[in-house]
Scaffold this active site. Structure first.
Site, PDB file in Angstrom:
ATOM      1  N   SER A 134       0.804  -1.381   0.162  1.00 38.25           N
ATOM      2  CA  SER A 134      -0.031  -0.109  -0.041  1.00 38.25           C
ATOM      3  C   SER A 134       0.921   1.276  -0.018  1.00 38.25           C
ATOM      4  O   SER A 134       0.296   2.243   0.153  1.00 38.25           O
ATOM      5  CB  SER A 134      -0.745   0.104   1.271  1.00 38.25           C
ATOM      6  OG  SER A 134      -0.143  -0.468   2.537  1.00 38.25           O
ATOM      7  N   GLU A 135       1.949   1.112  -0.061  1.00 32.15           N
ATOM      8  CA  GLU A 135       3.107   2.349   0.035  1.00 32.15           C
ATOM      9  C   GLU A 135       2.805   3.436  -0.838  1.00 32.15           C
ATOM     10  O   GLU A 135       2.829   4.411  -0.676  1.00 32.15           O
ATOM     11  CB  GLU A 135       4.468   1.857  -0.209  1.00 32.15           C
ATOM     12  CG  GLU A 135       4.902   0.865   1.016  1.00 32.15           C
ATOM     13  CD  GLU A 135       4.776  -0.359   0.935  1.00 32.15           C
ATOM     14  OE1 GLU A 135       5.380  -1.036   1.609  1.00 32.15           O
ATOM     15  OE2 GLU A 135       4.031  -0.907   0.187  1.00 32.15           O
ATOM     16  N   VAL A 136       2.330   3.204  -2.318  1.00 28.99           N
ATOM     17  CA  VAL A 136       2.124   4.292  -3.229  1.00 28.99           C
ATOM     18  C   VAL A 136       1.117   4.987  -2.763  1.00 28.99           C
ATOM     19  O   VAL A 136       1.059   6.377  -2.974  1.00 28.99           O
ATOM     20  CB  VAL A 136       1.699   3.451  -4.608  1.00 28.99           C
ATOM     21  CG1 VAL A 136       2.810   3.009  -5.252  1.00 28.99           C
ATOM     22  CG2 VAL A 136       0.536   2.705  -4.567  1.00 28.99           C
ATOM     23  N   LEU A 138       0.609   6.059  -0.023  1.00 32.17           N
ATOM     24  CA  LEU A 138       1.150   7.298   0.865  1.00 32.17           C
ATOM     25  C   LEU A 138       2.248   7.989   0.307  1.00 32.17           C
ATOM     26  O   LEU A 138       3.308   8.820   0.901  1.00 32.17           O
ATOM     27  CB  LEU A 138       1.965   6.496   2.028  1.00 32.17           C
ATOM     28  CG  LEU A 138       1.046   5.563   2.854  1.00 32.17           C
ATOM     29  CD1 LEU A 138       1.774   4.665   3.987  1.00 32.17           C
ATOM     30  CD2 LEU A 138       0.060   6.358   3.664  1.00 32.17           C
TER      31      LEU A 138
END
Length: 260
Positions: A134-136, A138
């Site tokens: 889910s980093e993208v 953020l």
């Protein structure tokens, strides 16, 4: 003794529990260093055959502690790089441990949590488990975990999930190749125990050698391997069988080995 990790050793099985349940076992510098230390300890312990990685509470790990991530982003670049190296070293230590490793996943395994699950040799998940890179969402990328997640789900799937950050259910994660077994939450420990039982039937030295073999074969494609594949297809398509198969396809008929 550790602040953020519990080690339980029973018979020849070491279970490493990430123990920050109030914040979903999110990483901070202490957990990263302690987990690295714990992994080195069990790797060197001759009495330990198998390592199980688990999280206290409802969730395996929600990945990086965002307060820490925010703070480290404001540090000088050399300190920022050093923090990133520590996380990368922890993941690599887990991935290259010379003993079988099993991820016991329940609840959330997000970001770095999905990286931990991917870095283990085997992943057993409860049917309520949720995975995500889910980093993208953020404004980040799943950088440190990427070698292990891509190894688990492949480049094609990584193009989707690294960019969308979509959450992935346990059954979907199994279909992608990340999870080996999906079971009801109440049966999670039983499922892990069955995997451990199967692992105990293998020779310890042979298992270490098997892991080394997989790592050697799975390395970046080399020029000699590319040339080998070229020669294989070039030779095969000159055979009568290949010629018949191509001709049959173009003629929209069954090949002669398929019968009527």
């Amino acid at each position: 003794m550790f602040e953020t990790i519990d080690i339980e050793i029973k018979d020849c099985i070491a279970t490493l529990w990430m123990n920050r349940p109030a914040i979903h076992n999110a990483f901070n510098p202490t957990l990263i260093l302690e987990l690295t230390d714990a992994l080195h300890r069990v790797a060197m312990d001759a009495n330990v055959r198998i390592v199980v990685l688990a999280g206290r509470g409802k969730n395996f790990s929600a990945g990086a502690d965002l307060e820490w991530m925010q703070a480290v982003g404001k540090k000088p670049m050399d300190e920022n790089i050093q923090d990133a190296r520590q996380l990368a070293e922890m993941l690599r230590t887990l991935a290259e441990l010379p003993k079988p490793t099993v991820a016991r996943v329940s609840g959330a395994a997000l970001g770095g949590g999905m990286g931990l699950a991917s870095a283990c040799d085997i992943c057993v998940a409860s049917d309520d488990a949720i995975f995500a890179t889910s980093e993208v969402r953020l404004g980040l990328i799943p950088s440190a975990i990427s070698p292990y997640v891509i190894r688990a789900i492949g480049e094609r799937q990584a193009y989707r999930y690294f960019q969308t950050g979509e959450r992935v259910t346990a059954p979907k994660a199994a279909a992608l190749g990340l999870v080996h077994e999906v079971v009801p939450t109440a049966q999670l420990d039983t499922a892990v125990a069955l995997i451990v039982e199967a692992l105990l039937k293998g020779g310890p030295a042979a298992q270490t050698a098997a892991k080394s073999l997989i790592q050697a074969v799975g390395k970046t494609v080399m020029s000699w391997l590319v040339e080998d594949t070229v020669l294989r297809i070039a030779n095969l398509r000159t055979t009568p069988e290949a010629q018949e198969g191509i001709a049959a396809f173009l003629s929209k008929r069954p090949p002669n080995w398929a019968g009527e």
